[in-house]
Design a protein around this motif. Structure first.
Motif, PDB file in Angstrom:
ATOM      1  N   GLN A  25      48.822 -83.279   8.655  1.00 44.39           N
ATOM      2  CA  GLN A  25      49.245 -82.790   7.331  1.00 44.39           C
ATOM      3  C   GLN A  25      48.554 -83.571   6.225  1.00 44.39           C
ATOM      4  N   VAL A  26      48.306 -84.842   6.457  1.00 45.60           N
ATOM      5  CA  VAL A  26      47.553 -85.643   5.482  1.00 45.60           C
ATOM      6  C   VAL A  26      46.126 -85.118   5.372  1.00 45.60           C
ATOM      7  N   MET A  27      45.527 -84.757   6.525  1.00 49.68           N
ATOM      8  CA  MET A  27      44.191 -84.154   6.491  1.00 49.68           C
ATOM      9  C   MET A  27      44.199 -82.873   5.667  1.00 49.68           C
ATOM     10  N   SER A  28      45.242 -82.067   5.825  1.00 50.60           N
ATOM     11  CA  SER A  28      45.353 -80.847   5.013  1.00 50.60           C
ATOM     12  C   SER A  28      45.479 -81.196   3.538  1.00 50.60           C
ATOM     13  N   GLY A  29      46.219 -82.249   3.229  1.00 52.85           N
ATOM     14  CA  GLY A  29      46.345 -82.689   1.843  1.00 52.85           C
ATOM     15  C   GLY A  29      45.009 -83.132   1.273  1.00 52.85           C
ATOM     16  N   ILE A  30      44.212 -83.833   2.080  1.00 51.38           N
ATOM     17  CA  ILE A  30      42.878 -84.246   1.632  1.00 51.38           C
ATOM     18  C   ILE A  30      42.022 -83.021   1.338  1.00 51.38           C
ATOM     19  N   GLU A  31      42.144 -82.000   2.176  1.00 51.60           N
ATOM     20  CA  GLU A  31      41.404 -80.761   1.914  1.00 51.60           C
ATOM     21  C   GLU A  31      41.815 -80.143   0.585  1.00 51.60           C
ATOM     22  N   LYS A  32      43.109 -80.165   0.272  1.00 50.19           N
ATOM     23  CA  LYS A  32      43.585 -79.617  -1.000  1.00 50.19           C
ATOM     24  C   LYS A  32      42.992 -80.393  -2.177  1.00 50.19           C
ATOM     25  N   VAL A  33      42.942 -81.713  -2.058  1.00 52.81           N
ATOM     26  CA  VAL A  33      42.365 -82.546  -3.118  1.00 52.81           C
ATOM     27  C   VAL A  33      40.880 -82.230  -3.277  1.00 52.81           C
ATOM     28  N   HIS A  34      40.181 -82.080  -2.163  1.00 54.39           N
ATOM     29  CA  HIS A  34      38.747 -81.756  -2.213  1.00 54.39           C
ATOM     30  C   HIS A  34      38.517 -80.406  -2.886  1.00 54.39           C
ATOM     31  N   GLN A  35      39.323 -79.415  -2.525  1.00 52.99           N
ATOM     32  CA  GLN A  35      39.165 -78.092  -3.131  1.00 52.99           C
ATOM     33  C   GLN A  35      39.409 -78.121  -4.625  1.00 52.99           C
ATOM     34  N   ALA A  36      40.402 -78.921  -5.046  1.00 49.83           N
ATOM     35  CA  ALA A  36      40.791 -78.928  -6.460  1.00 49.83           C
ATOM     36  C   ALA A  36      39.819 -79.710  -7.337  1.00 49.83           C
ATOM     37  N   PHE A  37      39.351 -80.860  -6.854  1.00 47.96           N
ATOM     38  CA  PHE A  37      38.628 -81.776  -7.738  1.00 47.96           C
ATOM     39  C   PHE A  37      37.149 -81.944  -7.415  1.00 47.96           C
ATOM     40  N   ILE A  38      36.730 -81.592  -6.210  1.00 47.20           N
ATOM     41  CA  ILE A  38      35.318 -81.756  -5.845  1.00 47.20           C
ATOM     42  C   ILE A  38      34.648 -80.391  -5.742  1.00 47.20           C
ATOM     43  N   ALA A  39      35.160 -79.541  -4.862  1.00 43.83           N
ATOM     44  CA  ALA A  39      34.598 -78.187  -4.761  1.00 43.83           C
ATOM     45  C   ALA A  39      34.996 -77.334  -5.959  1.00 43.83           C
ATOM     46  N   GLU A  40      36.119 -77.671  -6.583  1.00 42.60           N
ATOM     47  CA  GLU A  40      36.656 -76.941  -7.742  1.00 42.60           C
ATOM     48  C   GLU A  40      36.806 -75.447  -7.441  1.00 42.60           C
ATOM     49  N   ILE A  41      37.400 -75.166  -6.291  1.00 47.15           N
ATOM     50  CA  ILE A  41      37.687 -73.780  -5.904  1.00 47.15           C
ATOM     51  C   ILE A  41      39.157 -73.520  -6.197  1.00 47.15           C
ATOM     52  N   PRO A  42      39.471 -72.602  -7.102  1.00 46.31           N
ATOM     53  CA  PRO A  42      40.874 -72.379  -7.464  1.00 46.31           C
ATOM     54  C   PRO A  42      41.620 -71.564  -6.423  1.00 46.31           C
ATOM     55  N   LEU A  43      42.931 -71.613  -6.518  1.00 46.03           N
ATOM     56  CA  LEU A  43      43.783 -70.794  -5.657  1.00 46.03           C
ATOM     57  C   LEU A  43      43.740 -69.329  -6.081  1.00 46.03           C
ATOM     58  N   SER A  44      43.511 -69.095  -7.356  1.00 44.77           N
ATOM     59  CA  SER A  44      43.506 -67.740  -7.903  1.00 44.77           C
ATOM     60  C   SER A  44      42.534 -67.684  -9.075  1.00 44.77           C
ATOM     61  N   ARG A  45      42.011 -66.503  -9.341  1.00 45.90           N
ATOM     62  CA  ARG A  45      41.125 -66.307 -10.502  1.00 45.90           C
ATOM     63  C   ARG A  45      41.880 -65.745 -11.702  1.00 45.90           C
ATOM     64  N   SER A  46      43.212 -65.762 -11.647  1.00 44.87           N
ATOM     65  CA  SER A  46      43.994 -65.214 -12.755  1.00 44.87           C
ATOM     66  C   SER A  46      43.776 -66.002 -14.050  1.00 44.87           C
ATOM     67  N   LYS A  47      43.652 -67.315 -13.957  1.00 43.65           N
ATOM     68  CA  LYS A  47      43.415 -68.122 -15.157  1.00 43.65           C
ATOM     69  C   LYS A  47      42.048 -67.804 -15.757  1.00 43.65           C
ATOM     70  N   ASP A  48      41.039 -67.657 -14.892  1.00 45.91           N
ATOM     71  CA  ASP A  48      39.703 -67.304 -15.372  1.00 45.91           C
ATOM     72  C   ASP A  48      39.706 -65.929 -16.028  1.00 45.91           C
ATOM     73  N   LEU A  49      40.455 -65.003 -15.454  1.00 47.24           N
ATOM     74  CA  LEU A  49      40.543 -63.676 -16.065  1.00 47.24           C
ATOM     75  C   LEU A  49      41.218 -63.766 -17.426  1.00 47.24           C
ATOM     76  N   GLY A  50      42.275 -64.577 -17.519  1.00 48.80           N
ATOM     77  CA  GLY A  50      42.944 -64.742 -18.807  1.00 48.80           C
ATOM     78  C   GLY A  50      41.995 -65.254 -19.873  1.00 48.80           C
ATOM     79  N   ALA A  51      41.174 -66.241 -19.517  1.00 48.56           N
ATOM     80  CA  ALA A  51      40.201 -66.783 -20.475  1.00 48.56           C
ATOM     81  C   ALA A  51      39.174 -65.717 -20.858  1.00 48.56           C
ATOM     82  N   PHE A  52      38.761 -64.901 -19.894  1.00 46.89           N
ATOM     83  CA  PHE A  52      37.788 -63.842 -20.183  1.00 46.89           C
ATOM     84  C   PHE A  52      38.388 -62.797 -21.115  1.00 46.89           C
ATOM     85  N   ILE A  53      39.608 -62.364 -20.851  1.00 42.81           N
ATOM     86  CA  ILE A  53      40.259 -61.364 -21.708  1.00 42.81           C
ATOM     87  C   ILE A  53      40.400 -61.904 -23.130  1.00 42.81           C
TER      88      ILE A  53
END
Length: 530
Positions: A369-397
């Motif tokens: 589970q800690v390994m999974s947590g590290i993956e979440k940190v990597h996705q959020a702050f290094i790869a910068e892959i979001p969970l959803s594109r809804s925020k990006d769509l909001g900024a575009f609109i």
């Protein structure tokens, strides 16, 4: 049986160490929480909580949603004070921080279990950064542990906590049964046998818990999301039950981090190896409680109960599966003997080989589970892959003044559910043919749609509303070269033909294409009707 005590006599260095550990967790969980893009299930809960003119009206409208009321009541109350959708993150993080504080400072656990649990994916992300109702379960479970005083169990207090736990989410009803099973077997297996008066507090707590369970089911059922339940038509019920009991561990493969699950998908040999390893880790973890029969029986019953729930009612995701880990952590805290003078940090009595093997299995599970947590940190702050594109769509609109009043529709419909957090635009639900931001997963809807249907609805909306129409599509139309019928969500289908694709592209403009996401399917192409 154990006594849960505050660490009043701890050395000052130990207290400072725990404070530092907690602050590191708080900084990490806060960063993940505030950087996370909210996805549909999170915002859907807030939309439901804000329905109606008052709490009673809200509860009436959310009846049948599939979740009990505690989370919605908290969101409604917080919104009344703050007046902003940001309450989603505030309430979720506050609950998670309180649970983490209890885990670090109040629960009597081995240091290894405390650290691994604290930095597991469920602690830093799924029950903290993600604004859902499952973090409340962890907090209430820890409060139950702290209220479980040796020799003086308060039946009313514990009963109320059990009832509260049962109304955090349906899966936690199984955990209530687990706590009651632990208590019951602790009483009947006690030697010498206890008098009947010793059962009074248990009966009181069980009666109050039963009221809470009934309240949960009255709130949840009958559900209007009838397609969200497992379809058992044509299935042999007895065989399903036997399969759930015999292959319990197969419902908990999400305990592996994504990197392992990718190997499972890519390589058949890896799939066999890791599928064989998971039951060893899960059933082995039960052996960590082999010197505490009531605890081991309760943990096993919760495991079987969740497996039956995943098989017969709802499929289980990681957030549901991790509740079993939280229960094991709690039951471990309940069964650890008080730390003696000269004992190590863990304060655990010398265990036999079976128990030591069980503890090793559980530590490996938590390490995953800690390994999974590290993956979440990597996705959020290094790869910068979001969970959803809804925020990006909001900024575009918001960057397009011509779309300020646009109606937004989508296929699948649920792509619009996260948008109210980011933009005020009205949203239209294609399959239910109504305006709204809360999808009802019901069979009383247009279960089959074609691209021509979507285009026709868009034209009708522009003519009736006299505003631009934005269409979100999860399918990449330029990759469609032959007729296809695609399954979406539970029972929806979308039909695409080259002719319909050509007509759609001629009538619309592709104005934005968003990239990949991690952990959801909320990415899409954005079209504007010409």
């Amino acid at each position: 049986m154990a006594v849960i005590v505050s660490a009043i006599d701890e050395p000052r260095s130990a207290k400072l160490g725990k404070a530092l550990i907690f602050m590191v967790w708080l900084a990490l969980a806060s960063a993940l929480c505030w950087s996370e893009t909210l996805w549909r299930d999170e915002v859907r809960a807030l939309s439901l909580a804000l329905q109606g003119d008052n709490f009673i009206d809200m509860l009436r409208r959310m009846h049948g949603e599939g979740h009990p009321a505690v989370w919605y009541i908290l969101l409604r109350a917080a919104y009344a004070v703050v007046g902003s959708p940001v309450v989603l993150k505030i309430v979720a993080l506050t609950i998670a921080a309180t649970a983490a504080y209890l885990l670090v400072f109040r629960l009597k656990l081995p240091l290894s279990i405390m650290l691994l649990a604290l930095f597991s994916s469920f602690s830093i992300f799924d029950y903290a950064a993600m604004s859902r109702n499952y973090g409340i379960s962890m907090l209430v479970i820890f409060l139950i542990v702290l209220s479980w005083e040796k020799g003086a169990r308060n039946g009313i207090l514990l009963g109320l906590l059990f009832a509260l736990l049962a109304n955090t989410n349906v899966h936690s009803v199984v955990l209530v049964g687990g706590f009651l099973a632990y208590w019951f077997f602790d009483l009947i297996l006690a030697r010498p046998k206890l008098p009947l008066t010793a059962y009074r507090a248990f009966v009181t707590a069980a009666a109050i818990a039963a009221v809470g369970v009934v309240l949960c089911f009255v709130t949840v059922y009958p559900t209007f999301n009838d397609t969200g339940q497992n379809d058992l038509s044509g299935e042999n019920f007895a065989l399903l039950v036997l399969r759930a009991l015999a292959l319990t561990s197969s419902h908990f493969m999400a305990f592996y981090p994504n990197s392992v699950l990718e190997l499972v998908v890519a390589y058949p040999l890896a799939a066999q190896i890791f599928a064989a390893l998971m039951p060893v880790l899960i059933y082995g973890s039960l052996l960590a409680l082999a010197n505490q029969w009531p605890a081991m029986i309760a943990a096993g019953l919760v495991l079987l109960g969740l497996s039956l729930l995943f098989t017969l009612v709802y499929p289980g995701g990681y957030r549901h599966q991790a509740l079993w880990l939280v229960f094991i952590i709690a039951i471990t805290a309940l069964t650890i003997e008080p730390q003696r003078d000269g004992a190590g940090v863990a304060g655990i009595e010398v265990a036999g080989g079976i128990v030591k093997f069980g503890r090793l299995c559980f530590l490996i599970l938590l390490a995953l589970q800690v390994m999974s947590g590290i993956e979440k940190v990597h996705q959020a702050f290094i790869a910068e892959i979001p969970l959803s594109r809804s925020k990006d769509l909001g900024a575009f609109i918001q960057s397009r003044p011509d779309l300020k009043d646009a109606v937004i529709m989508a296929d699948p419909d649920y792509l619009v559910e996260a948008l109210p957090y980011y933009v005020p635009n009205r949203t239209y639900l294609l399959r239910e043919e109504r305006f709204g931001a809360i999808v009802r997963y019901t069979r009383n809807a247009r279960l089959s749609l074609s691209l021509a249907d979507i285009l026709q609805t868009a034209h009708r909306l522009r003519q009736s509303e006299h505003v631009p129409v934005v269409i979100l599509l999860s399918q990449r139309l330029d990759q469609m070269t032959a007729p296809v019928s695609l399954r979406e969500s539970y029972v929806w289908r979308l039909s695409l033909t080259p002719e319909d694709v050509s007509a759609f592209q001629s009538a619309t403009s592709l104005v934005k294409r968003f990239g990949t996401v991690a952990g959801s399917d909320e990415t899409f192409d954005v079209y504007v009707l010409k």
